[in-house]
Design a protein around this motif. Structure first.
Motif, PDB file in Angstrom:
ATOM      1  N   ALA A 105      17.525  -0.681 -21.962  1.00 41.86           N
ATOM      2  CA  ALA A 105      17.549   0.872 -22.269  1.00 41.86           C
ATOM      3  C   ALA A 105      16.069   1.063 -22.692  1.00 41.86           C
ATOM      4  CB  ALA A 105      18.587   0.949 -23.533  1.00 41.86           C
ATOM      5  N   GLU A 106      15.294   0.350 -23.296  1.00 43.20           N
ATOM      6  CA  GLU A 106      14.036   0.822 -23.683  1.00 43.20           C
ATOM      7  C   GLU A 106      13.116   0.952 -22.341  1.00 43.20           C
ATOM      8  OE1 GLU A 106      16.546  -0.684 -26.813  1.00 43.20           O
ATOM      9  OE2 GLU A 106      15.758  -1.980 -24.853  1.00 43.20           O
ATOM     10  N   LEU A 107      13.368  -0.222 -21.275  1.00 41.54           N
ATOM     11  CA  LEU A 107      12.595   0.108 -20.033  1.00 41.54           C
ATOM     12  C   LEU A 107      12.779   1.545 -19.461  1.00 41.54           C
ATOM     13  CD1 LEU A 107      10.667  -1.341 -18.051  1.00 41.54           C
ATOM     14  CD2 LEU A 107      12.992  -2.133 -16.897  1.00 41.54           C
ATOM     15  N   TYR A 108      14.082   1.847 -19.386  1.00 43.32           N
ATOM     16  CA  TYR A 108      14.339   3.185 -18.778  1.00 43.32           C
ATOM     17  C   TYR A 108      13.952   4.381 -19.724  1.00 43.32           C
ATOM     18  CZ  TYR A 108      16.357   0.242 -15.027  1.00 43.32           C
ATOM     19  OH  TYR A 108      16.403  -0.648 -14.225  1.00 43.32           O
ATOM     20  N   GLY A 109      14.116   4.222 -20.893  1.00 41.48           N
ATOM     21  CA  GLY A 109      13.978   5.078 -21.858  1.00 41.48           C
ATOM     22  C   GLY A 109      12.241   5.579 -21.813  1.00 41.48           C
ATOM     23  N   GLY A 110      11.248   4.625 -21.835  1.00 44.38           N
ATOM     24  CA  GLY A 110       9.961   4.717 -21.595  1.00 44.38           C
ATOM     25  C   GLY A 110       9.435   5.168 -20.388  1.00 44.38           C
ATOM     26  N   ASN A 111      10.068   4.625 -19.178  1.00 43.49           N
ATOM     27  CA  ASN A 111       9.526   4.721 -17.815  1.00 43.49           C
ATOM     28  C   ASN A 111      10.260   5.959 -17.359  1.00 43.49           C
ATOM     29  OD1 ASN A 111       7.549   2.887 -18.488  1.00 43.49           O
ATOM     30  ND2 ASN A 111       8.475   1.338 -16.937  1.00 43.49           N
TER      31      ASN A 111
END
Length: 372
Positions: A105-111
């Motif tokens: 979820a952090e990968l898609y939140g940031g990118n």
């Protein structure tokens, strides 16, 4: 919503293009962000450094929509607007840069999510343009160009592709998506890993080694991003980092200090068939397979809009040589010349006009080799 001091875009009607004097940079503590800040300040531009918020967005949610829902993370947008207030242009270099990162979820939140929120906050403060730093990895196996086509091959490239798609649906501000190709610098982990491979017995290319490969230096990436932030007039919605004339064989010679092994193209294709089959087992496996394929066979790309603007970088073999010799005894100028000389039949280095750029302090987060 915060009270903002900057006039809205409508308040500036009739005044014509205003010279850019103040730019906000998100992700200014990262590898690309630091270099961009240094270059802007060297040109006398006032820079607002803005930390990126930590966001989470599950992949299942990101795949269900074509655009970020209205009202999503309004608190984060308002907080960003307070920090962006006064900026004429916003450059977003923030995101999670680990090309081998697993789905999270952090990968898609940031990118994927953050770029749209930055665009909305930029519109609130009346910024005239937002430059979003994306990655050529979003196009995967496709030839690199400036179309909206994407073909993700890893969680990282998928997060970048989703981020581009969401941002293209925002019409609140003039936005340009800048696709960086594979960028190198002296202390970058993926560059050091490539140098080690080029100096090892595994250093090899398919055929004559004259296939183009999209490898560039941090100075060239910074020159492109700063140009997009400062240039007056319309800018295409998607812009690709122009090539410098690097080829697969020349890259390994410059970084390895010797001639790589040359494998017949047909044999190389046969040898990589097993790797490509392994790549079909998962997106992460496919990422490793794509890196091997690029080293052997390179990757074509169009020159693009920046090349038309005179921003196609010179190859500068001596700069690539410095990547190899960093931390080791300095080689002679004669040695540089002998390493940089193309093989018979290989295309000569591309000699195009480049733009000067400043040097930045070196900092990076851990990355896997050959990831953007």
């Amino acid at each position: 919503m915060p009270e903002l001091s900057t006039p809205r875009v409508g308040d500036l009607d009739g005044l014509g293009p205003q010279p850019v004097k103040r730019i906000a940079v998100l992700g200014s503590s990262g590898f690309v962000g630091r270099a961009v800040v240094t270059e802007l300040r060297s040109r006398g531009i006032e820079v607002q450094t803005v930390p990126a918020p930590r966001l989470s967005w599950p992949l299942a949610q990101a795949l269900r929509v074509d655009s970020v829902p209205s009202g999503r993370d309004d608190e984060a947008v308002a907080d960003l607007a307070r920090q962006l207030d006064g900026a004429q242009v916003v450059i977003n270099t923030a995101g999670l840069p680990n090309g081998s990162a697993p789905d999270s979820a952090e990968l898609y939140g940031g990118n994927a999510l953050l770029p749209t929120l930055v665009a909305r906050a930029s519109a609130l403060v009346g910024a005239t343009r937002m430059v979003h730093v994306s990655s050529a990895a979003a196009q995967g196996a496709l030839a690199l160009d400036e179309t909206a086509r994407t073909m993700p091959f890893s969680p990282y490239s998928r997060s970048k592709a989703i981020g581009e798609r969401m941002l293209r649906h925002e019409d609140c501000i003039d936005t340009v998506i800048y696709r960086s190709t594979w960028v190198h610098d002296v202390d970058r982990p993926n560059t050091r890993a490539l140098v080690r491979l080029a100096q090892s017995r595994l250093s090899c290319v398919a055929g004559a080694g004259d296939a183009p490969t999209p490898q560039v230096l941090i100075e060239d990436v910074v020159a492109s991003i700063v140009h997009l932030g400062l240039v007056n007039g319309p800018v295409p919605p998607i812009v690709l980092q122009p090539p410098n004339g690097m080829t697969t064989g020349l890259l390994l010679r410059l970084l390895g200090g010797r001639e790589p092994r040359h494998i017949p193209a047909r044999l190389a294709r046969y040898a990589t068939s097993g790797i490509n089959a392994y790549g079909k087992t998962s997106l992460r496996a496919n990422a490793h397979a794509r890196r091997v394929d690029m080293l052997l066979f390179g990757k074509p790309q169009v020159p693009g809009w920046l090349a038309e603007q005179g921003l196609a970088p010179q190859l500068r073999p001596e700069a690539w040589e410095r990547l190899r010799t960093a931390g080791s005894p300095q080689t002679s100028a004669a040695g540089v010349d002998s390493v940089a000389r193309p093989r018979a039949g290989e295309s000569q280095p591309h000699d195009a006009s480049g733009a000067p750029s400043g040097r930045a302090s070196r900092a990076d987060t851990p990355e896997t080799y050959l990831t953007k």
